[in-house]
Design an enzyme around this catalytic site. Structure first.
Site, PDB file in Angstrom:
ATOM      1  N   SER A 155       0.835  -1.209   0.000  1.00 60.04           N
ATOM      2  CA  SER A 155       0.000   0.000   0.000  1.00 60.04           C
ATOM      3  C   SER A 155       0.871   1.260   0.000  1.00 60.04           C
ATOM      4  O   SER A 155       2.049   1.211   0.383  1.00 60.04           O
ATOM      5  CB  SER A 155      -0.877  -0.032   1.264  1.00 60.04           C
ATOM      6  OG  SER A 155      -1.646   1.143   1.389  1.00 60.04           O
TER       7      SER A 155
ATOM      8  N   SER B 232       8.966  10.367   9.470  1.00 63.13           N
ATOM      9  CA  SER B 232       7.823  11.285   9.321  1.00 63.13           C
ATOM     10  C   SER B 232       8.223  12.634   9.916  1.00 63.13           C
ATOM     11  O   SER B 232       9.193  12.717  10.688  1.00 63.13           O
ATOM     12  CB  SER B 232       6.637  10.726  10.106  1.00 63.13           C
ATOM     13  OG  SER B 232       5.645  11.706  10.303  1.00 63.13           O
TER      14      SER B 232
ATOM     15  N   TYR C  72       2.872   7.412  18.040  1.00 60.15           N
ATOM     16  CA  TYR C  72       3.412   7.424  16.669  1.00 60.15           C
ATOM     17  C   TYR C  72       4.670   8.290  16.635  1.00 60.15           C
ATOM     18  O   TYR C  72       5.715   7.866  16.129  1.00 60.15           O
ATOM     19  CB  TYR C  72       2.336   7.966  15.725  1.00 60.15           C
ATOM     20  CG  TYR C  72       2.721   8.036  14.265  1.00 60.15           C
ATOM     21  CD1 TYR C  72       2.927   6.874  13.521  1.00 60.15           C
ATOM     22  CD2 TYR C  72       2.849   9.257  13.607  1.00 60.15           C
ATOM     23  CE1 TYR C  72       3.264   6.934  12.173  1.00 60.15           C
ATOM     24  CE2 TYR C  72       3.176   9.329  12.263  1.00 60.15           C
ATOM     25  CZ  TYR C  72       3.381   8.167  11.552  1.00 60.15           C
ATOM     26  OH  TYR C  72       3.705   8.237  10.218  1.00 60.15           O
TER      27      TYR C  72
ATOM     28  N   LYS D 112       8.583   7.136  15.933  1.00 61.33           N
ATOM     29  CA  LYS D 112       9.392   7.709  14.849  1.00 61.33           C
ATOM     30  C   LYS D 112      10.636   8.396  15.422  1.00 61.33           C
ATOM     31  O   LYS D 112      11.715   8.299  14.840  1.00 61.33           O
ATOM     32  CB  LYS D 112       8.548   8.698  14.029  1.00 61.33           C
ATOM     33  CG  LYS D 112       7.393   8.037  13.257  1.00 61.33           C
ATOM     34  CD  LYS D 112       7.877   7.087  12.191  1.00 61.33           C
ATOM     35  CE  LYS D 112       6.752   6.586  11.295  1.00 61.33           C
ATOM     36  NZ  LYS D 112       7.199   5.650  10.249  1.00 61.33           N
TER      37      LYS D 112
HETATM   38  N1  LIG Z   1       0.874   8.937   4.576  1.00 60.07           N
HETATM   39  C1  LIG Z   1       1.465   9.889   5.279  1.00 60.07           C
HETATM   40  O1  LIG Z   1       0.939  11.012   5.403  1.00 60.07           O
HETATM   41  C2  LIG Z   1       2.797   9.617   5.922  1.00 60.07           C
HETATM   42  C3  LIG Z   1       3.548  10.714   6.359  1.00 60.07           C
HETATM   43  C4  LIG Z   1       4.780  10.497   6.957  1.00 60.07           C
HETATM   44  C5  LIG Z   1       5.260   9.198   7.101  1.00 60.07           C
HETATM   45  N2  LIG Z   1       4.515   8.133   6.671  1.00 60.07           N
HETATM   46  C6  LIG Z   1       5.059   6.794   6.866  1.00 60.07           C
HETATM   47  O2  LIG Z   1       5.111   6.113   5.628  1.00 60.07           O
HETATM   48  C7  LIG Z   1       5.125   4.702   5.872  1.00 60.07           C
HETATM   49  C8  LIG Z   1       4.144   4.041   4.918  1.00 60.07           C
HETATM   50  O3  LIG Z   1       2.832   4.458   5.247  1.00 60.07           O
HETATM   51  P1  LIG Z   1       1.718   4.817   4.165  1.00 60.07           P
HETATM   52  O4  LIG Z   1       1.393   6.238   4.325  1.00 60.07           O
HETATM   53  O5  LIG Z   1       2.112   4.306   2.842  1.00 60.07           O
HETATM   54  O6  LIG Z   1       0.475   4.002   4.788  1.00 60.07           O
HETATM   55  P2  LIG Z   1      -0.400   2.768   4.303  1.00 60.07           P
HETATM   56  O7  LIG Z   1      -0.942   3.026   2.947  1.00 60.07           O
HETATM   57  O8  LIG Z   1      -1.328   2.506   5.423  1.00 60.07           O
HETATM   58  O9  LIG Z   1       0.676   1.578   4.203  1.00 60.07           O
HETATM   59  C9  LIG Z   1       1.223   1.003   5.369  1.00 60.07           C
HETATM   60  C10 LIG Z   1       1.952  -0.266   4.997  1.00 60.07           C
HETATM   61  O10 LIG Z   1       2.517  -0.838   6.186  1.00 60.07           O
HETATM   62  C11 LIG Z   1       2.168  -2.212   6.239  1.00 60.07           C
HETATM   63  N3  LIG Z   1       2.017  -2.702   7.609  1.00 60.07           N
HETATM   64  C12 LIG Z   1       1.408  -2.077   8.644  1.00 60.07           C
HETATM   65  N4  LIG Z   1       1.448  -2.870   9.731  1.00 60.07           N
HETATM   66  C13 LIG Z   1       2.089  -4.010   9.362  1.00 60.07           C
HETATM   67  C14 LIG Z   1       2.415  -5.220  10.036  1.00 60.07           C
HETATM   68  N5  LIG Z   1       2.118  -5.423  11.335  1.00 60.07           N
HETATM   69  N6  LIG Z   1       3.061  -6.182   9.340  1.00 60.07           N
HETATM   70  C15 LIG Z   1       3.371  -6.010   8.032  1.00 60.07           C
HETATM   71  N7  LIG Z   1       3.082  -4.884   7.344  1.00 60.07           N
HETATM   72  C16 LIG Z   1       2.444  -3.909   8.003  1.00 60.07           C
HETATM   73  C17 LIG Z   1       0.838  -2.298   5.511  1.00 60.07           C
HETATM   74  O11 LIG Z   1       0.683  -3.615   5.031  1.00 60.07           O
HETATM   75  P3  LIG Z   1      -0.730  -4.431   5.095  1.00 60.07           P
HETATM   76  O12 LIG Z   1      -1.806  -3.449   4.804  1.00 60.07           O
HETATM   77  O13 LIG Z   1      -0.550  -5.456   4.034  1.00 60.07           O
HETATM   78  O14 LIG Z   1      -0.772  -4.952   6.474  1.00 60.07           O
HETATM   79  C18 LIG Z   1       1.033  -1.294   4.381  1.00 60.07           C
HETATM   80  O15 LIG Z   1       1.688  -1.923   3.286  1.00 60.07           O
HETATM   81  C19 LIG Z   1       4.779   4.526   7.346  1.00 60.07           C
HETATM   82  O16 LIG Z   1       5.947   4.233   8.072  1.00 60.07           O
HETATM   83  C20 LIG Z   1       4.221   5.882   7.758  1.00 60.07           C
HETATM   84  O17 LIG Z   1       4.431   6.144   9.108  1.00 60.07           O
HETATM   85  C21 LIG Z   1       3.298   8.320   6.069  1.00 60.07           C
END
Ligand SMILES: NC(=O)c1ccc[n+]([C@@H]2O[C@H](COP(=O)([O-])OP(=O)(O)OC[C@H]3O[C@@H](n4cnc5c(N)ncnc54)[C@H](OP(=O)(O)O)[C@@H]3O)[C@@H](O)[C@H]2O)c1
Length: 267
Positions: free
Chosen positions: A20, A145, A158, A162
């Site tokens: 995702s 983040s 969170y 981080k």
């Molecule tokens: N989106 C934002 O605004 C933002 C901003 C700053 C930083 N980030 C960081 O970016 C990273 C990716 O997040 P995203 O925004 O792309 O969110 P996302 O679309 O919710 O994707 C999160 C991913 O993490 C995986 N995941 C979560 N828990 C897991 C577990 N227990 N075991 C295995 N896989 C797990 C999910 O896999 P499954 O669904 O297959 O479990 C999914 O592939 C994260 O570290 C987040 O903190 C995001």
């Protein structure tokens, strides 16, 4: 936006959270650049869809479906990379979960779950991959983040997880000096993904909606591209998004004003 990314052909990569959002975009861009991939996630259908897209782009790949907090899953990721591709050039610690609750209402199990995924899983996987990364003079890319730099209300655990990543990976970067292996920490602001919909409430249930809807957000593809370019150049850290720069500078120059601003935003 286009920045050159030169990893060399066939870069052997592990990407966590590849099913995702940012992780899927990183996997896709790596596939387009001829990488060999081990992709990880829990959602079999979503991970398969990303794997198909990567295979269509010509990538050799493996998938590992399972909860990344399990030691067996971490070991499987490393074993697959070594068995199929002979080593590891790039480890992308991306998987993560967020939250939306005041600290007083945050159950201890939720605090611990957030740390298990965001911090302990990345730490354990990195330690398992480390000998291979050192022998390949490889790269560790950590998706942190803006909350890795600044504590924000309703995101306490969170932000803590981080911040913990920064402590660990800044220390590891220095331990690795002289080996050729490097660490890049990327701090994005708001990115259009599922992360807020999946964010945990204080009782551990997903909040189910995006509480930042309507804001300007970066695309996961932009974040993936900039993050990979930073890792390719072996940069120490990359801040992404105007809000990240404002928060970071504000925390140094006008910390009380930033607290007041965040308090207002978090109300
Ligand atoms: N989106 C934002 O605004 C933002 C901003 C700053 C930083 N980030 C960081 O970016 C990273 C990716 O997040 P995203 O925004 O792309 O969110 P996302 O679309 O919710 O994707 C999160 C991913 O993490 C995986 N995941 C979560 N828990 C897991 C577990 N227990 N075991 C295995 N896989 C797990 C999910 O896999 P499954 O669904 O297959 O479990 C999914 O592939 C994260 O570290 C987040 O903190 C995001």
């Amino acid at each position: 936006m286009a920045q050159s990314i030169s990893f060399g052909a066939g870069v052997r990569s592990i990407v966590t959270g590849a099913s995702s959002g940012i992780g899927a975009a990183i996997a896709t861009e790596l596939a387009q650049r001829g990488a060999r991939l081990v992709l990880s996630g829990r959602d079999l259908v979503a991970l398969d869809a990303v794997a198909t897209r990567c295979a269509e782009a010509g990538a050799e790949l493996e998938t590992v479906v399972g909860d990344l907090t399990a030691g067996a899953v971490q070991q499987e990721l490393v074993d697959r990379a070594v068995a199929s591709f002979g080593g590891i050039d790039l480890l992308v610690n991306n998987a993560g979960i967020s939250m939306n609750a005041r600290f007083a209402e945050l159950a201890d199990e939720v605090l611990r779950e957030i740390f298990e995924v965001n911090f302990f899983a990345a730490a354990a996987l990195t330690r398992l991959a480390l000998p291979y990364l050192i022998s390949a003079r490889g790269r560790i890319l950590v998706i942190s983040s803006v909350t890795g730099l600044v504590g924000t209300p309703t995101r306490s655990a969170y932000a803590a997880s981080k911040h913990a990543l920064h402590g660990l990976f800044n220390a590891l970067r220095i331990e690795l000096s002289g080996t050729g292996a490097t660490v890049t920490i990327v701090c994005p602001g708001f990115v259009r993904t599922e992360v807020r919909r999946r964010a945990l409430r204080g009782d551990g249930s997903p909040q189910g909606n995006d509480d930042a809807e309507g804001r300007r957000m970066m695309t996961p593809e932009l974040v993936a591209h900039r993050a990979l370019a930073a890792a390719a150049r072996r940069r120490r850290r990359l801040l992404l998004g105007a809000e990240t720069h404002v928060a970071h500078l504000g925390s140094i120059l006008v910390p009380r004003a930033l607290d007041a601003l965040l308090a207002k935003a978090g109300r």
